[in-house]
Design a protein around this motif. Structure first.
Motif, PDB file in Angstrom:
ATOM      1  N   GLY A  26       0.780  -1.232   0.000  1.00 13.44           N
ATOM      2  CA  GLY A  26       0.000   0.000   0.000  1.00 13.44           C
ATOM      3  C   GLY A  26       0.805   1.273   0.000  1.00 13.44           C
ATOM      4  O   GLY A  26       0.284   2.338   0.346  1.00 13.44           O
ATOM      5  N   VAL A  27       2.083   1.197  -0.393  1.00  8.41           N
ATOM      6  CA  VAL A  27       2.921   2.398  -0.491  1.00  8.41           C
ATOM      7  C   VAL A  27       3.042   2.791  -1.965  1.00  8.41           C
ATOM      8  O   VAL A  27       3.419   1.971  -2.805  1.00  8.41           O
ATOM      9  CB  VAL A  27       4.321   2.175   0.117  1.00  8.41           C
ATOM     10  N   VAL A  28       2.711   4.026  -2.272  1.00  6.28           N
ATOM     11  CA  VAL A  28       2.817   4.545  -3.633  1.00  6.28           C
ATOM     12  C   VAL A  28       3.743   5.752  -3.619  1.00  6.28           C
ATOM     13  O   VAL A  28       3.546   6.681  -2.830  1.00  6.28           O
ATOM     14  CB  VAL A  28       1.442   4.955  -4.189  1.00  6.28           C
ATOM     15  N   ALA A  44      11.326   4.625  -5.225  1.00  8.20           N
ATOM     16  CA  ALA A  44      10.399   3.516  -5.467  1.00  8.20           C
ATOM     17  C   ALA A  44      11.144   2.203  -5.638  1.00  8.20           C
ATOM     18  O   ALA A  44      10.718   1.158  -5.129  1.00  8.20           O
ATOM     19  CB  ALA A  44       9.556   3.809  -6.703  1.00  8.20           C
ATOM     20  N   ARG A  45      12.271   2.252  -6.337  1.00  5.34           N
ATOM     21  CA  ARG A  45      13.053   1.030  -6.569  1.00  5.34           C
ATOM     22  C   ARG A  45      13.570   0.465  -5.250  1.00  5.34           C
ATOM     23  O   ARG A  45      13.468  -0.737  -4.997  1.00  5.34           O
ATOM     24  CB  ARG A  45      14.219   1.332  -7.514  1.00  5.34           C
ATOM     25  N   GLN A  46      14.098   1.328  -4.402  1.00  3.49           N
ATOM     26  CA  GLN A  46      14.683   0.849  -3.153  1.00  3.49           C
ATOM     27  C   GLN A  46      13.625   0.446  -2.122  1.00  3.49           C
ATOM     28  O   GLN A  46      13.867  -0.432  -1.294  1.00  3.49           O
ATOM     29  CB  GLN A  46      15.621   1.906  -2.581  1.00  3.49           C
ATOM     30  N   LEU A  47      12.456   1.073  -2.184  1.00  7.03           N
ATOM     31  CA  LEU A  47      11.395   0.720  -1.237  1.00  7.03           C
ATOM     32  C   LEU A  47      10.510  -0.401  -1.763  1.00  7.03           C
ATOM     33  O   LEU A  47       9.626  -0.883  -1.053  1.00  7.03           O
ATOM     34  CB  LEU A  47      10.518   1.943  -0.931  1.00  7.03           C
ATOM     35  N   GLU A  48      10.742  -0.799  -3.036  1.00  2.00           N
ATOM     36  CA  GLU A  48       9.912  -1.811  -3.696  1.00  2.00           C
ATOM     37  C   GLU A  48       8.456  -1.370  -3.709  1.00  2.00           C
ATOM     38  O   GLU A  48       7.544  -2.128  -3.363  1.00  2.00           O
ATOM     39  CB  GLU A  48      10.070  -3.172  -3.011  1.00  2.00           C
ATOM     40  N   ALA A  49       8.242  -0.123  -4.120  1.00  2.00           N
ATOM     41  CA  ALA A  49       6.912   0.486  -4.116  1.00  2.00           C
ATOM     42  C   ALA A  49       6.473   0.819  -5.537  1.00  2.00           C
ATOM     43  O   ALA A  49       7.294   0.907  -6.461  1.00  2.00           O
ATOM     44  CB  ALA A  49       6.921   1.755  -3.268  1.00  2.00           C
ATOM     45  N   THR A  50       5.198   1.028  -5.705  1.00  2.47           N
ATOM     46  CA  THR A  50       4.642   1.491  -6.978  1.00  2.47           C
ATOM     47  C   THR A  50       5.116   2.910  -7.254  1.00  2.47           C
ATOM     48  O   THR A  50       5.173   3.744  -6.350  1.00  2.47           O
ATOM     49  CB  THR A  50       3.101   1.470  -6.914  1.00  2.47           C
ATOM     50  N   LEU A  51       5.459   3.195  -8.515  1.00  2.17           N
ATOM     51  CA  LEU A  51       5.856   4.541  -8.929  1.00  2.17           C
ATOM     52  C   LEU A  51       4.799   5.128  -9.838  1.00  2.17           C
ATOM     53  O   LEU A  51       4.296   4.464 -10.743  1.00  2.17           O
ATOM     54  CB  LEU A  51       7.195   4.496  -9.673  1.00  2.17           C
ATOM     55  N   ASP A  52       4.458   6.383  -9.607  1.00  2.00           N
ATOM     56  CA  ASP A  52       3.561   7.107 -10.508  1.00  2.00           C
ATOM     57  C   ASP A  52       4.057   8.536 -10.634  1.00  2.00           C
ATOM     58  O   ASP A  52       4.986   8.959  -9.924  1.00  2.00           O
ATOM     59  CB  ASP A  52       2.115   7.069  -9.990  1.00  2.00           C
ATOM     60  N   GLY A 124      -6.836   5.194   0.497  1.00  2.00           N
ATOM     61  CA  GLY A 124      -6.439   4.164   1.447  1.00  2.00           C
ATOM     62  C   GLY A 124      -4.974   3.766   1.389  1.00  2.00           C
ATOM     63  O   GLY A 124      -4.557   2.851   2.113  1.00  2.00           O
ATOM     64  N   GLN A 125      -4.182   4.464   0.562  1.00  2.00           N
ATOM     65  CA  GLN A 125      -2.769   4.125   0.415  1.00  2.00           C
ATOM     66  C   GLN A 125      -1.877   5.113   1.186  1.00  2.00           C
ATOM     67  O   GLN A 125      -2.316   6.214   1.558  1.00  2.00           O
ATOM     68  CB  GLN A 125      -2.361   4.142  -1.065  1.00  2.00           C
ATOM     69  N   ALA A 212       7.603   0.158 -14.387  1.00  2.00           N
ATOM     70  CA  ALA A 212       6.440  -0.677 -14.626  1.00  2.00           C
ATOM     71  C   ALA A 212       6.862  -2.082 -15.061  1.00  2.00           C
ATOM     72  O   ALA A 212       6.292  -3.083 -14.634  1.00  2.00           O
ATOM     73  CB  ALA A 212       5.538  -0.044 -15.678  1.00  2.00           C
ATOM     74  N   ARG A 213       7.911  -2.167 -15.906  1.00  2.00           N
ATOM     75  CA  ARG A 213       8.384  -3.481 -16.362  1.00  2.00           C
ATOM     76  C   ARG A 213       8.965  -4.292 -15.228  1.00  2.00           C
ATOM     77  O   ARG A 213       8.729  -5.493 -15.109  1.00  2.00           O
ATOM     78  CB  ARG A 213       9.424  -3.294 -17.472  1.00  2.00           C
ATOM     79  N   VAL A 214       9.724  -3.624 -14.351  1.00  2.00           N
ATOM     80  CA  VAL A 214      10.323  -4.320 -13.207  1.00  2.00           C
ATOM     81  C   VAL A 214       9.249  -4.909 -12.319  1.00  2.00           C
ATOM     82  O   VAL A 214       9.332  -6.050 -11.865  1.00  2.00           O
ATOM     83  CB  VAL A 214      11.225  -3.346 -12.406  1.00  2.00           C
ATOM     84  N   ARG A 215       8.171  -4.150 -12.080  1.00  2.71           N
ATOM     85  CA  ARG A 215       7.111  -4.633 -11.192  1.00  2.71           C
ATOM     86  C   ARG A 215       6.345  -5.780 -11.825  1.00  2.71           C
ATOM     87  O   ARG A 215       5.908  -6.692 -11.143  1.00  2.71           O
ATOM     88  CB  ARG A 215       6.144  -3.482 -10.841  1.00  2.71           C
ATOM     89  N   LYS A 216       6.201  -5.772 -13.158  1.00  5.92           N
ATOM     90  CA  LYS A 216       5.518  -6.881 -13.836  1.00  5.92           C
ATOM     91  C   LYS A 216       6.342  -8.168 -13.720  1.00  5.92           C
ATOM     92  O   LYS A 216       5.815  -9.229 -13.482  1.00  5.92           O
ATOM     93  CB  LYS A 216       5.295  -6.537 -15.304  1.00  5.92           C
TER      94      LYS A 216
END
Length: 218
Positions: A26-28, A44-52, A124-125, A212-216
């Motif tokens: 739930g971290v964005v 985002a990369r280091q926290l393993e979080a979604t990036l927008d 909620g995030q 986005a590719r890394v998270r997929k």
């Protein structure tokens, strides 16, 4: 002295101060376009979080465009510095003209960066909204105002360097404020970076696509 080699290094240093959010669901992480995106990408990369990405635009005083009289964010969000506007005697027609111009640019960049991809879920995030540096705080104020409307659980404002007066203001707007540097004086954000070359539209798109590719894959 330049504490940061570039925006990427600022992101890595900022991520070290945000480790409490690493690996949590739930971290964005949201980068303000354009300069905040390279910083946010590292976080985002280091926290393993979604990036927008969030496009916000400063409303510059007519004939003094670097001086912010306010800022806009998506969905019609607009914050104005009423004290400055009154002091300079800026007419509402002039404000409206600047706002219209910047709304067109905001929409252009939104489409360019996002394409068909939906905005990240905010409700909620835990939202970490990031810029490379924050001087007056006008654009960040607009960003936080926009995000508040979507009812996140928490908003953390983070940047490599934040002006001291603005740091205090941000504490009233956000739930938490994190900076690598809060100097006694901040004349410009760029003076804190050895490489402060402009972030391009292509770089923003590349960083968003790469994350986005890394998270997929993961």
């Amino acid at each position: 002295m330049h504490p940061f080699e570039n925006r990427g290094e600022a992101g890595r240093m900022l991520a070290a101060r945000l480790q409490a959010y690493a690996g949590r669901p739930g971290v964005v992480v949201i980068g303000l376009a354009r300069g905040g995106v390279p910083v946010a990408s590292e976080v985002a990369r280091q926290l393993e979080a979604t990036l927008d990405v969030l496009v916000v635009r400063k409303l510059g005083v007519p004939c003094q465009e670097e001086l912010a009289m306010g800022a806009i964010a998506p969905d019609g969000v607009c914050v104005l510095n009423d004290e400055l506007i009154d002091r300079l005697g800026i007419e509402s027609d002039a404000i409206g003209a600047v706002r219209l111009q910047q709304e067109k640019e905001l929409q252009r960049r939104e489409q360019l960066y996002r394409g068909k991809r939906a905005r990240a879920e905010v409700r909620g995030q835990t939202i970490i909204v990031i810029d490379d540096g924050i001087a007056t705080g006008a654009t960040m104020h607009a960003a936080v105002s926009y995000l508040r409307r979507q009812h996140p659980t928490k908003i953390i404002v983070a940047a490599g360097v934040i002006a001291p007066d603005t740091f205090r203001k941000l504490k009233g707007w956000a739930d938490e404020v994190v900076a690598v540097m809060v100097p006694d004086e901040l004349h410009s954000v760029g003076e804190w970076f050895r490489d402060f070359s402009p972030t391009t539209d292509d770089e923003v798109r590349r960083l968003l696509s790469a994350t986005a590719r890394v998270r997929k894959v993961s």
